[in-house]
Enzyme design. Structure first.
Site, PDB file in Angstrom:
ATOM      1  N   SER A 258       0.832  -1.191   0.000  1.00 16.13           N
ATOM      2  CA  SER A 258       0.000   0.000   0.000  1.00 16.13           C
ATOM      3  C   SER A 258       0.875   1.252   0.000  1.00 16.13           C
ATOM      4  O   SER A 258       1.711   1.432  -0.878  1.00 16.13           O
ATOM      5  CB  SER A 258      -0.955  -0.046   1.201  1.00 16.13           C
ATOM      6  OG  SER A 258      -1.933   0.951   1.123  1.00 16.13           O
TER       7      SER A 258
ATOM      8  N   ASP B  97      -8.891  -6.730  -4.305  1.00 17.05           N
ATOM      9  CA  ASP B  97      -8.539  -5.383  -3.842  1.00 17.05           C
ATOM     10  C   ASP B  97      -9.171  -4.359  -4.786  1.00 17.05           C
ATOM     11  O   ASP B  97      -8.667  -4.111  -5.873  1.00 17.05           O
ATOM     12  CB  ASP B  97      -7.013  -5.234  -3.818  1.00 17.05           C
ATOM     13  CG  ASP B  97      -6.554  -3.891  -3.262  1.00 17.05           C
ATOM     14  OD1 ASP B  97      -7.406  -3.025  -3.003  1.00 17.05           O
ATOM     15  OD2 ASP B  97      -5.328  -3.716  -3.103  1.00 17.05           O
TER      16      ASP B  97
ATOM     17  N   HIS C 126      -8.043  -5.156   0.041  1.00 17.50           N
ATOM     18  CA  HIS C 126      -6.752  -4.470   0.123  1.00 17.50           C
ATOM     19  C   HIS C 126      -5.904  -4.991   1.278  1.00 17.50           C
ATOM     20  O   HIS C 126      -4.675  -5.070   1.178  1.00 17.50           O
ATOM     21  CB  HIS C 126      -6.987  -2.967   0.279  1.00 17.50           C
ATOM     22  CG  HIS C 126      -5.738  -2.154   0.244  1.00 17.50           C
ATOM     23  ND1 HIS C 126      -4.861  -2.179  -0.816  1.00 17.50           N
ATOM     24  CD2 HIS C 126      -5.200  -1.294   1.153  1.00 17.50           C
ATOM     25  CE1 HIS C 126      -3.841  -1.371  -0.577  1.00 17.50           C
ATOM     26  NE2 HIS C 126      -4.031  -0.827   0.611  1.00 17.50           N
TER      27      HIS C 126
END
Length: 372
Positions: A147, A313, A346
């Site tokens: 991320s 995601d 995610h």
């Protein structure tokens, strides 16, 4: 694995991307494993929005305080600390030990608060390079993260192409979508409109903008999970087993989100949340370095890459990772790409998933062989 948190203080000013200058700063960090004689086996781990330098292991006397990526980092794990010297670091602007809004502003003797300058991913990488210098590391075997952490790995390859051999970019995007910027703005508005925010100087009032932080966390948590993962975990289950026909908490998902929000509001600083999400919004290598062209922005990169994404995601979808892969291939750079079939959304990059773990372990095993 028992670990110890450390701090490095830097007295040389750091000029930030936005023009402000930090006169001095500290970085909180931890290390795991042993740096080899050639100093060639160092790996920098970069954390995501809500995490810290406590990547793996536990502190003495705190067996429940486990590092946020403990399933990835440690002896015999994919990032094997028997083979690598691993560094976890906390970013400037954070609230977990590095210089940030809760730190004392040397010019005033009071907490920086709302006066703490906006920082960018580029600023974090610049500060990390000073930490690497302090630790005697001229070149990293790898820089990796998921991320927001993955964005830093990508930025490292741009800012310091000669200082890393590999970049592991997991669950990332080359810049935020309009929708993602929108999510961040809603979360920020929840904080700044909280009556206890006081323009960011709530420390002086002895309060916390708890309501705003709770809402920001609840919104974020929804976006980090997939619909299927949330349904599997909570479904439409009721706390009491029956409808009460009231506006109180009835569904298990409501209770869970409130619990996560309450917990977050106790440990995270509101100004830090604003700063971190703005750094996410500003990240755009193509805009900053390539006149809108990501391939052009990566023209000076020299590292090899592992890029990994997760099918569920929807916040940083696999299509966004493939944009990075294409730009790397346009520059004839070595890149491996893995699209992991995982249901968690995610947050899958934080989870134990056999295909994911094997992919990272296999890639890092080759990196380790080159360090020997």
């Amino acid at each position: 694995m028992i670990v110890e948190a450390r701090k490095a203080k830097f007295t040389e000013p750091l000029k930030l991307t936005g023009g402000a200058v930090l006169p001095e700063f500290e970085i909180a960090y931890e290390t795991y494993g042993t740096l080899n004689a050639a100093r060639s086996n160092a790996v920098l781990v970069c954390h995501a929005l809500n995490a810290s330098h406590h990547v793996a292991g536990t502190y003495a006397g705190e067996p429940d305080n486990v590092g946020w990526w403990d399933n990835m980092v440690g002896p015999g794990k994919p990032l094997d600390t028997d083979r690598f010297f691993v560094i976890g670091n906390n970013y400037i602007g954070s609230c977990f030990g590095s210089t940030g809004p809760t730190s004392t502003n040397p010019a005033t003797g009071r907490p920086w608060g709302a006066d703490f300058p906006v920082v960018t991913v580029e600023d974090w990488v610049a500060a990390q390079s000073r930490l690497a210098d302090r630790l005697g590391i001229a070149r990293f075997a790898a820089v990796m993260g998921g991320s927001l952490g993955a964005m830093q790995a990508l930025q490292w390859s741009i800012s310091f192409p000669e200082r890393l051999r590999h970049a592991l970019v997991i669950a990332a995007a080359p810049r935020l979508s309009t929708q993602n910027i929108g999510f961040n703005e809603v979360a920020r508005q929840a904080i700044v409109t909280d009556p206890d925010f006081h323009g960011g100087d709530f420390y002086a009032y002895g309060v916390i903008p708890r309501r705003g932080l709770r809402l920001a966390r609840m919104l974020g948590h929804i976006t980090y999970l997939s619909d299927d993962a949330m349904h599997e975990k909570f479904g439409r289950e009721l706390l009491s087993g029956e409808h009460r026909f009231s506006l109180e908490v009835e569904f298990e998902i409501e209770s869970y989100l409130r619990y996560q929000g309450d917990k977050f509001s106790e440990r995270f600083d509101a100004n830090t949340y604003l700063i971190m999400t703005k750094a996410l919004d500003y990240f755009d290598p193509a805009g900053r370095h390539g006149a809108g062209d990501l391939s052009r922005a990566l023209a000076g990169v020299r590292a090899s890459f592992l890029v990994a994404s997760f099918t569920s995601d929807w916040r940083f979808s696999p299509a966004r990772s493939r944009e990075i892969v294409k730009a790397l291939l346009d520059n004839r750079l070595p890149v491996s790409y893995a699209e992991i079939d995982a249901p968690q959304g995610h947050d899958a990059f934080l989870m134990e998933h056999p295909d994911y773990q094997r992919t990272v372990a296999s890639y890092l095993a080759r990196v380790a062989e080159a360090c020997a």
